[in-house]
Motif scaffolding. Structure first.
Motif, PDB file in Angstrom:
ATOM      1  N   MET A   1      23.013 108.076  58.980  1.00 31.40           N
ATOM      2  CA  MET A   1      21.596 108.171  58.764  1.00 31.40           C
ATOM      3  C   MET A   1      20.827 107.243  59.703  1.00 31.40           C
ATOM      4  O   MET A   1      19.847 107.667  60.293  1.00 31.40           O
ATOM      5  CB  MET A   1      21.269 107.842  57.309  1.00 31.40           C
ATOM      6  CG  MET A   1      19.805 107.978  57.014  1.00 31.40           C
ATOM      7  SD  MET A   1      19.289 107.547  55.351  1.00 31.40           S
ATOM      8  CE  MET A   1      20.313 108.553  54.354  1.00 31.40           C
ATOM      9  N   VAL A   2      21.276 105.991  59.841  1.00 29.07           N
ATOM     10  CA  VAL A   2      20.542 105.072  60.718  1.00 29.07           C
ATOM     11  C   VAL A   2      20.580 105.544  62.164  1.00 29.07           C
ATOM     12  O   VAL A   2      19.644 105.312  62.921  1.00 29.07           O
ATOM     13  CB  VAL A   2      21.025 103.608  60.591  1.00 29.07           C
ATOM     14  CG1 VAL A   2      20.629 103.017  59.260  1.00 29.07           C
ATOM     15  CG2 VAL A   2      22.504 103.468  60.855  1.00 29.07           C
ATOM     16  N   TRP A   3      21.674 106.241  62.548  1.00 28.10           N
ATOM     17  CA  TRP A   3      21.754 106.778  63.904  1.00 28.10           C
ATOM     18  C   TRP A   3      20.575 107.713  64.160  1.00 28.10           C
ATOM     19  O   TRP A   3      19.922 107.625  65.200  1.00 28.10           O
ATOM     20  CB  TRP A   3      23.085 107.521  64.104  1.00 28.10           C
ATOM     21  CG  TRP A   3      23.229 108.090  65.474  1.00 28.10           C
ATOM     22  CD1 TRP A   3      23.754 107.471  66.575  1.00 28.10           C
ATOM     23  CD2 TRP A   3      22.802 109.387  65.917  1.00 28.10           C
ATOM     24  NE1 TRP A   3      23.698 108.311  67.665  1.00 28.10           N
ATOM     25  CE2 TRP A   3      23.111 109.505  67.281  1.00 28.10           C
ATOM     26  CE3 TRP A   3      22.203 110.471  65.284  1.00 28.10           C
ATOM     27  CZ2 TRP A   3      22.848 110.637  68.039  1.00 28.10           C
ATOM     28  CZ3 TRP A   3      21.922 111.616  66.033  1.00 28.10           C
ATOM     29  CH2 TRP A   3      22.243 111.690  67.382  1.00 28.10           C
ATOM     30  N   ALA A   4      20.292 108.603  63.226  1.00 30.84           N
ATOM     31  CA  ALA A   4      19.209 109.568  63.386  1.00 30.84           C
ATOM     32  C   ALA A   4      17.851 108.871  63.494  1.00 30.84           C
ATOM     33  O   ALA A   4      17.020 109.248  64.324  1.00 30.84           O
ATOM     34  CB  ALA A   4      19.201 110.559  62.230  1.00 30.84           C
ATOM     35  N   PHE A   5      17.636 107.862  62.674  1.00 28.70           N
ATOM     36  CA  PHE A   5      16.361 107.131  62.726  1.00 28.70           C
ATOM     37  C   PHE A   5      16.210 106.406  64.065  1.00 28.70           C
ATOM     38  O   PHE A   5      15.133 106.412  64.659  1.00 28.70           O
ATOM     39  CB  PHE A   5      16.257 106.141  61.560  1.00 28.70           C
ATOM     40  CG  PHE A   5      15.804 106.779  60.281  1.00 28.70           C
ATOM     41  CD1 PHE A   5      14.498 106.643  59.830  1.00 28.70           C
ATOM     42  CD2 PHE A   5      16.688 107.531  59.512  1.00 28.70           C
ATOM     43  CE1 PHE A   5      14.070 107.242  58.657  1.00 28.70           C
ATOM     44  CE2 PHE A   5      16.280 108.137  58.343  1.00 28.70           C
ATOM     45  CZ  PHE A   5      14.975 107.999  57.907  1.00 28.70           C
ATOM     46  N   ALA A   6      17.298 105.791  64.535  1.00 31.23           N
ATOM     47  CA  ALA A   6      17.244 105.093  65.826  1.00 31.23           C
ATOM     48  C   ALA A   6      17.019 106.084  66.955  1.00 31.23           C
ATOM     49  O   ALA A   6      16.220 105.842  67.862  1.00 31.23           O
ATOM     50  CB  ALA A   6      18.519 104.297  66.046  1.00 31.23           C
ATOM     51  N   LYS A   7      17.723 107.198  66.920  1.00 36.38           N
ATOM     52  CA  LYS A   7      17.596 108.224  67.967  1.00 36.38           C
ATOM     53  C   LYS A   7      16.177 108.774  68.021  1.00 36.38           C
ATOM     54  O   LYS A   7      15.635 109.005  69.096  1.00 36.38           O
ATOM     55  CB  LYS A   7      18.602 109.347  67.698  1.00 36.38           C
ATOM     56  CG  LYS A   7      18.611 110.449  68.706  1.00 36.38           C
ATOM     57  CD  LYS A   7      19.318 110.042  69.959  1.00 36.38           C
ATOM     58  CE  LYS A   7      19.432 111.227  70.904  1.00 36.38           C
ATOM     59  NZ  LYS A   7      19.760 110.825  72.241  1.00 36.38           N
ATOM     60  N   ALA A   8      15.569 108.933  66.861  1.00 41.74           N
ATOM     61  CA  ALA A   8      14.201 109.465  66.785  1.00 41.74           C
ATOM     62  C   ALA A   8      13.142 108.396  67.050  1.00 41.74           C
ATOM     63  O   ALA A   8      11.961 108.711  67.170  1.00 41.74           O
ATOM     64  CB  ALA A   8      13.960 110.091  65.420  1.00 41.74           C
ATOM     65  N   GLY A   9      13.563 107.141  67.122  1.00 38.59           N
ATOM     66  CA  GLY A   9      12.614 106.061  67.353  1.00 38.59           C
ATOM     67  C   GLY A   9      11.767 105.730  66.142  1.00 38.59           C
ATOM     68  O   GLY A   9      10.681 105.168  66.262  1.00 38.59           O
ATOM     69  N   VAL A  10      12.280 106.076  64.975  1.00 42.36           N
ATOM     70  CA  VAL A  10      11.546 105.818  63.727  1.00 42.36           C
ATOM     71  C   VAL A  10      11.942 104.440  63.194  1.00 42.36           C
ATOM     72  O   VAL A  10      13.123 104.159  63.016  1.00 42.36           O
ATOM     73  CB  VAL A  10      11.859 106.909  62.670  1.00 42.36           C
ATOM     74  CG1 VAL A  10      11.197 106.579  61.347  1.00 42.36           C
ATOM     75  CG2 VAL A  10      11.442 108.271  63.177  1.00 42.36           C
ATOM     76  N   HIS A  11      10.967 103.605  62.949  1.00 44.05           N
ATOM     77  CA  HIS A  11      11.224 102.269  62.411  1.00 44.05           C
ATOM     78  C   HIS A  11      11.344 102.360  60.890  1.00 44.05           C
ATOM     79  O   HIS A  11      10.428 102.839  60.220  1.00 44.05           O
ATOM     80  CB  HIS A  11      10.118 101.294  62.808  1.00 44.05           C
ATOM     81  CG  HIS A  11      10.066 101.073  64.281  1.00 44.05           C
ATOM     82  ND1 HIS A  11      10.982 100.296  64.938  1.00 44.05           N
ATOM     83  CD2 HIS A  11       9.236 101.565  65.221  1.00 44.05           C
ATOM     84  CE1 HIS A  11      10.707 100.306  66.226  1.00 44.05           C
ATOM     85  NE2 HIS A  11       9.648 101.068  66.431  1.00 44.05           N
ATOM     86  N   ALA A  12      12.479 101.920  60.403  1.00 37.54           N
ATOM     87  CA  ALA A  12      12.731 101.952  58.962  1.00 37.54           C
ATOM     88  C   ALA A  12      13.533 100.703  58.614  1.00 37.54           C
ATOM     89  O   ALA A  12      14.699 100.780  58.242  1.00 37.54           O
ATOM     90  CB  ALA A  12      13.471 103.221  58.586  1.00 37.54           C
ATOM     91  N   ASP A  13      12.892  99.555  58.777  1.00 33.27           N
ATOM     92  CA  ASP A  13      13.592  98.277  58.614  1.00 33.27           C
ATOM     93  C   ASP A  13      14.256  98.125  57.249  1.00 33.27           C
ATOM     94  O   ASP A  13      15.373  97.612  57.157  1.00 33.27           O
ATOM     95  CB  ASP A  13      12.640  97.105  58.870  1.00 33.27           C
ATOM     96  CG  ASP A  13      12.232  97.005  60.329  1.00 33.27           C
ATOM     97  OD1 ASP A  13      12.936  97.577  61.185  1.00 33.27           O
ATOM     98  OD2 ASP A  13      11.212  96.357  60.614  1.00 33.27           O
ATOM     99  N   LYS A  14      13.600  98.575  56.198  1.00 34.21           N
ATOM    100  CA  LYS A  14      14.190  98.449  54.857  1.00 34.21           C
ATOM    101  C   LYS A  14      15.469  99.283  54.748  1.00 34.21           C
ATOM    102  O   LYS A  14      16.459  98.844  54.164  1.00 34.21           O
ATOM    103  CB  LYS A  14      13.193  98.850  53.772  1.00 34.21           C
ATOM    104  CG  LYS A  14      12.102  97.838  53.556  1.00 34.21           C
ATOM    105  CD  LYS A  14      11.175  98.258  52.439  1.00 34.21           C
ATOM    106  CE  LYS A  14      10.079  97.220  52.269  1.00 34.21           C
ATOM    107  NZ  LYS A  14       9.165  97.557  51.174  1.00 34.21           N
ATOM    108  N   LEU A  15      15.443 100.476  55.319  1.00 32.57           N
ATOM    109  CA  LEU A  15      16.631 101.325  55.307  1.00 32.57           C
ATOM    110  C   LEU A  15      17.764 100.661  56.087  1.00 32.57           C
ATOM    111  O   LEU A  15      18.894 100.589  55.608  1.00 32.57           O
ATOM    112  CB  LEU A  15      16.322 102.694  55.916  1.00 32.57           C
ATOM    113  CG  LEU A  15      17.545 103.593  56.129  1.00 32.57           C
ATOM    114  CD1 LEU A  15      18.166 103.988  54.789  1.00 32.57           C
ATOM    115  CD2 LEU A  15      17.157 104.819  56.941  1.00 32.57           C
TER     116      LEU A  15
END
Length: 118
Positions: A1-15
């Motif tokens: 899941m974190v891979w997808a957020f990083a790849k998309a450039g979405v900041h989700a520090d809590k996640l």
């Protein structure tokens, strides 16, 4: 899941923090080499730094003697560690020795350049 957020450039520090905490708590038991590689790549790419996560991942890779890690796993991991500024000498040494032992066969040009850069 974190891979997808990083790849998309979405900041989700809590996640990212929740995933790091869970991975550390589990001592990354049951994680496959690609899981470890993708996870640290995601953290480095997102700029989320957690020393304990990198420590646990490095220790696990060393304990496994990087068995089961393919060239892309290794190259992505050393890139992630270097990008995050993590010093894991035993891990780096083991990866370098593994690359030499494999005579860098199976390493794509990108894998080799990532490793040398790191």
């Amino acid at each position: 899941m974190v891979w997808a957020f990083a790849k998309a450039g979405v900041h989700a520090d809590k996640l990212f923090q929740m995933v790091a905490n869970e991975a550390v708590q589990r001592q990354v038991q049951g994680f496959k080499p690609q899981n470890l590689s993708n996870m640290v790549w995601a953290f480095a790419t997102a700029g989320v730094h957690t020393d304990k996560l990198y420590e646990v991942v490095a220790n696990e890779a060393v304990q496994r003697q990087v068995r089961g890690f393919n060239s892309q796993d290794l190259s992505n991991m050393v890139w992630a560690f270097a990008t995050a500024g993590v010093h894991a000498d035993q891990f780096y040494e083991m990866v370098a020795n593994e690359a030499v032992q494999r005579q860098v066969r199976g390493f794509k040009p990108q894998d080799l350049s990532n490793m040398v850069w790191a």
